[in-house]
Write a protein that holds these residues in place. Sequence first.
Motif, PDB file in Angstrom:
ATOM      1  N   VAL A   7       0.834  -1.202   0.000  1.00 51.86           N
ATOM      2  CA  VAL A   7       0.000   0.000   0.000  1.00 51.86           C
ATOM      3  C   VAL A   7       0.870   1.254   0.000  1.00 51.86           C
ATOM      4  O   VAL A   7       0.597   2.219  -0.727  1.00 51.86           O
ATOM      5  N   LEU A   8       1.936   1.266   0.790  1.00 54.60           N
ATOM      6  CA  LEU A   8       2.822   2.437   0.825  1.00 54.60           C
ATOM      7  C   LEU A   8       3.497   2.647  -0.523  1.00 54.60           C
ATOM      8  O   LEU A   8       3.687   3.790  -0.962  1.00 54.60           O
ATOM      9  N   PHE A   9       3.872   1.571  -1.187  1.00 57.50           N
ATOM     10  CA  PHE A   9       4.475   1.703  -2.516  1.00 57.50           C
ATOM     11  C   PHE A   9       3.470   2.340  -3.479  1.00 57.50           C
ATOM     12  O   PHE A   9       3.813   3.251  -4.242  1.00 57.50           O
ATOM     13  N   LEU A  10       2.228   1.886  -3.427  1.00 58.17           N
ATOM     14  CA  LEU A  10       1.195   2.438  -4.305  1.00 58.17           C
ATOM     15  C   LEU A  10       0.929   3.910  -3.989  1.00 58.17           C
ATOM     16  O   LEU A  10       0.792   4.739  -4.898  1.00 58.17           O
ATOM     17  N   LEU A  11       0.880   4.268  -2.700  1.00 59.19           N
ATOM     18  CA  LEU A  11       0.677   5.669  -2.322  1.00 59.19           C
ATOM     19  C   LEU A  11       1.820   6.545  -2.826  1.00 59.19           C
ATOM     20  O   LEU A  11       1.597   7.659  -3.316  1.00 59.19           O
ATOM     21  N   ALA A  12       3.047   6.045  -2.704  1.00 53.68           N
ATOM     22  CA  ALA A  12       4.191   6.816  -3.193  1.00 53.68           C
ATOM     23  C   ALA A  12       4.108   7.032  -4.704  1.00 53.68           C
ATOM     24  O   ALA A  12       4.419   8.112  -5.211  1.00 53.68           O
ATOM     25  N   LEU A  13       3.662   6.010  -5.436  1.00 51.69           N
ATOM     26  CA  LEU A  13       3.487   6.159  -6.884  1.00 51.69           C
ATOM     27  C   LEU A  13       2.413   7.187  -7.201  1.00 51.69           C
ATOM     28  O   LEU A  13       2.560   7.999  -8.129  1.00 51.69           O
ATOM     29  N   LEU A  14       1.323   7.190  -6.435  1.00 53.98           N
ATOM     30  CA  LEU A  14       0.228   8.129  -6.690  1.00 53.98           C
ATOM     31  C   LEU A  14       0.653   9.559  -6.377  1.00 53.98           C
ATOM     32  O   LEU A  14       0.278  10.495  -7.091  1.00 53.98           O
ATOM     33  N   ILE A  15       1.419   9.751  -5.318  1.00 50.52           N
ATOM     34  CA  ILE A  15       1.902  11.098  -4.998  1.00 50.52           C
ATOM     35  C   ILE A  15       2.777  11.620  -6.131  1.00 50.52           C
ATOM     36  O   ILE A  15       2.772  12.809  -6.449  1.00 50.52           O
ATOM     37  N   GLY A  16       3.527  10.730  -6.771  1.00 49.26           N
ATOM     38  CA  GLY A  16       4.394  11.144  -7.872  1.00 49.26           C
ATOM     39  C   GLY A  16       3.693  11.276  -9.204  1.00 49.26           C
ATOM     40  O   GLY A  16       4.313  11.664 -10.196  1.00 49.26           O
ATOM     41  N   ALA A  17       2.401  10.968  -9.266  1.00 46.89           N
ATOM     42  CA  ALA A  17       1.648  11.063 -10.527  1.00 46.89           C
ATOM     43  C   ALA A  17       0.996  12.433 -10.621  1.00 46.89           C
ATOM     44  O   ALA A  17       0.207  12.815  -9.757  1.00 46.89           O
ATOM     45  N   ARG A  18       1.294  13.181 -11.685  1.00 48.93           N
ATOM     46  CA  ARG A  18       0.758  14.535 -11.818  1.00 48.93           C
ATOM     47  C   ARG A  18      -0.498  14.581 -12.670  1.00 48.93           C
ATOM     48  O   ARG A  18      -1.306  15.479 -12.515  1.00 48.93           O
ATOM     49  N   ARG A  19      -0.646  13.623 -13.570  1.00 47.82           N
ATOM     50  CA  ARG A  19      -1.814  13.633 -14.454  1.00 47.82           C
ATOM     51  C   ARG A  19      -2.400  12.229 -14.511  1.00 47.82           C
ATOM     52  O   ARG A  19      -1.761  11.251 -14.127  1.00 47.82           O
ATOM     53  N   LEU A  20      -3.612  12.149 -15.013  1.00 45.53           N
ATOM     54  CA  LEU A  20      -4.289  10.864 -15.144  1.00 45.53           C
ATOM     55  C   LEU A  20      -3.453   9.904 -15.986  1.00 45.53           C
ATOM     56  O   LEU A  20      -3.392   8.709 -15.713  1.00 45.53           O
ATOM     57  N   ARG A  21      -2.802  10.428 -16.999  1.00 47.62           N
ATOM     58  CA  ARG A  21      -1.959   9.593 -17.863  1.00 47.62           C
ATOM     59  C   ARG A  21      -0.850   8.925 -17.042  1.00 47.62           C
ATOM     60  O   ARG A  21      -0.552   7.740 -17.229  1.00 47.62           O
ATOM     61  N   ASP A  22      -0.247   9.666 -16.097  1.00 46.35           N
ATOM     62  CA  ASP A  22       0.797   9.091 -15.245  1.00 46.35           C
ATOM     63  C   ASP A  22       0.252   7.925 -14.437  1.00 46.35           C
ATOM     64  O   ASP A  22       0.897   6.878 -14.300  1.00 46.35           O
ATOM     65  N   VAL A  23      -0.961   8.115 -13.891  1.00 46.41           N
ATOM     66  CA  VAL A  23      -1.568   7.069 -13.063  1.00 46.41           C
ATOM     67  C   VAL A  23      -1.818   5.818 -13.894  1.00 46.41           C
ATOM     68  O   VAL A  23      -1.480   4.704 -13.484  1.00 46.41           O
ATOM     69  N   VAL A  24      -2.415   5.986 -15.074  1.00 42.72           N
ATOM     70  CA  VAL A  24      -2.769   4.837 -15.913  1.00 42.72           C
ATOM     71  C   VAL A  24      -1.521   4.062 -16.330  1.00 42.72           C
ATOM     72  O   VAL A  24      -1.451   2.829 -16.201  1.00 42.72           O
ATOM     73  N   LEU A  25      -0.509   4.773 -16.816  1.00 43.57           N
ATOM     74  CA  LEU A  25       0.699   4.101 -17.298  1.00 43.57           C
ATOM     75  C   LEU A  25       1.473   3.447 -16.154  1.00 43.57           C
ATOM     76  O   LEU A  25       1.974   2.321 -16.285  1.00 43.57           O
ATOM     77  N   THR A  26       1.573   4.162 -15.029  1.00 38.40           N
ATOM     78  CA  THR A  26       2.305   3.609 -13.888  1.00 38.40           C
ATOM     79  C   THR A  26       1.604   2.375 -13.338  1.00 38.40           C
ATOM     80  O   THR A  26       2.239   1.351 -13.063  1.00 38.40           O
ATOM     81  N   ALA A  27       0.285   2.475 -13.155  1.00 40.07           N
ATOM     82  CA  ALA A  27      -0.472   1.332 -12.634  1.00 40.07           C
ATOM     83  C   ALA A  27      -0.389   0.147 -13.588  1.00 40.07           C
ATOM     84  O   ALA A  27      -0.291  -1.010 -13.153  1.00 40.07           O
ATOM     85  N   THR A  28      -0.436   0.408 -14.898  1.00 37.95           N
ATOM     86  CA  THR A  28      -0.344  -0.670 -15.885  1.00 37.95           C
ATOM     87  C   THR A  28       1.012  -1.366 -15.818  1.00 37.95           C
ATOM     88  O   THR A  28       1.101  -2.596 -15.829  1.00 37.95           O
ATOM     89  N   ALA A  29       2.089  -0.562 -15.738  1.00 32.76           N
ATOM     90  CA  ALA A  29       3.435  -1.142 -15.665  1.00 32.76           C
ATOM     91  C   ALA A  29       3.586  -1.998 -14.416  1.00 32.76           C
ATOM     92  O   ALA A  29       4.117  -3.122 -14.468  1.00 32.76           O
ATOM     93  N   PHE A  30       3.101  -1.495 -13.281  1.00 31.05           N
ATOM     94  CA  PHE A  30       3.198  -2.238 -12.025  1.00 31.05           C
ATOM     95  C   PHE A  30       2.371  -3.521 -12.086  1.00 31.05           C
ATOM     96  O   PHE A  30       2.828  -4.598 -11.680  1.00 31.05           O
TER      97      PHE A  30
END
Length: 417
Positions: free
Chosen positions: A216-239
């Motif tokens: 959960v902490l890893f996911l929260l850290a990724l979300l804090i580093g995501a500035r746009r929806l595109r960042d969230v989608v691509l990061t979540a997909t890669a993970f």
Amino acid sequence: MRLRRPLALAGLLAVLSSPAVGQVASAHDATSDVYAEVTTAPSSSGPEGGGADVVAVLDLEYDLLMKSAWLRAEAYDATGRDDQLAQLDEHEAEVDGYVTDRFAVAYDGEPCAPELFAADVVERGERPYASLTYTFACDGEPEGVHEVSSALFPDAESFVHSTETIIRYSLDDEDGSAVLTAASPTLTTGEHRLLKQVGEFFVLGGEHLLFGIDHVLFLLALLIGARRLRDVVLTATAFTVAHSVTFLLAALGVVSVPAIVVEPVIAVSIAVVAVVDLVLIWRGGAGFGAGLGGSAGSASGTVRDALRWRAPAGLRDERGAWDRWRLPVVFVFGLVHGVGFAGALGIDAAWSWTLLWSLLSFNVGIEAVQLGIIAVVFPLLVLLRVRAPRTARWVLLAGCSVIAAVALWWVLERLAG
């Protein structure tokens, strides 16, 4: 606007200051799984025996078993396989009584008589487990059905909570897997269990991510580093792709990495992402400078800017090194997290379609909870950055500092064994 700002701030603070974060030292000791392999006894596999007698191999965390049997400290504090085997031998009657009071097999509604056949100590995830082999003598005519029930390590004992017994079984010409819980403690053969099995492992996967504070902490850290929806989608997909691949390979026994390597690397992955977030927020504000359409030090654009798939044309060339390396780094760390997920499931079995359905449903459960966390946290982050950029900067700096500190502590703790 006045209402949204405190609501967004309160929601984010609730996530970042969750009690689970404050209890990191015991995050992995709060729950426990029991592993059971239940099969027809070889002596009863022929026509005369009717296939009724059963062999069950139970793996239980050694120290929890000895505490739950209310033995003295020298029993549950024993270290080293030889000392632990000696304690199991000395306290065989107490351990046997504890287990048989809480783990039972029945045939056509009649209890089968248990007998402790052998005791050993094995390692699972670098932890000692007492491996107890039981035989169950069952009376009844052929073509009956078995029931397997488990109430091991109940919440009432207070040592752990939410214990689940993960069973692999081959009984009554039926092979499968099941998850027994306090709410559903019994497996009965002949119930056409595939759909139920899929549901059980779906819930188990969701619980593992939700209560696995490191993931959960890893996911929260990724979300804090995501500035746009595109960042969230691509990061979540890669993970997701990365951890799904290694999870399936590790659970099927194709890939094997010891927990002593996996667990510290997972902690390192959290620390790396959190520290990168800290640097970017410190340099460019809560919106990382112009990341959401604003300029450095200004308000972080609008909600519409955050939901755009691409940044405005004039800002596309301002990508930093983290933007270029984020997806490869997340993918590599995702591979490691996948091995961690497989280790938590604890399945070590030969390939079968039944096993594959269990693994897939477990993984889908992980993804469902991951999407749920994203759906809650990312909008809160966007509102906070847009409506209160200065407050957002300090809140996110504090949150990332906590995450980084926890992760670095885990690195030291796990390297120290």
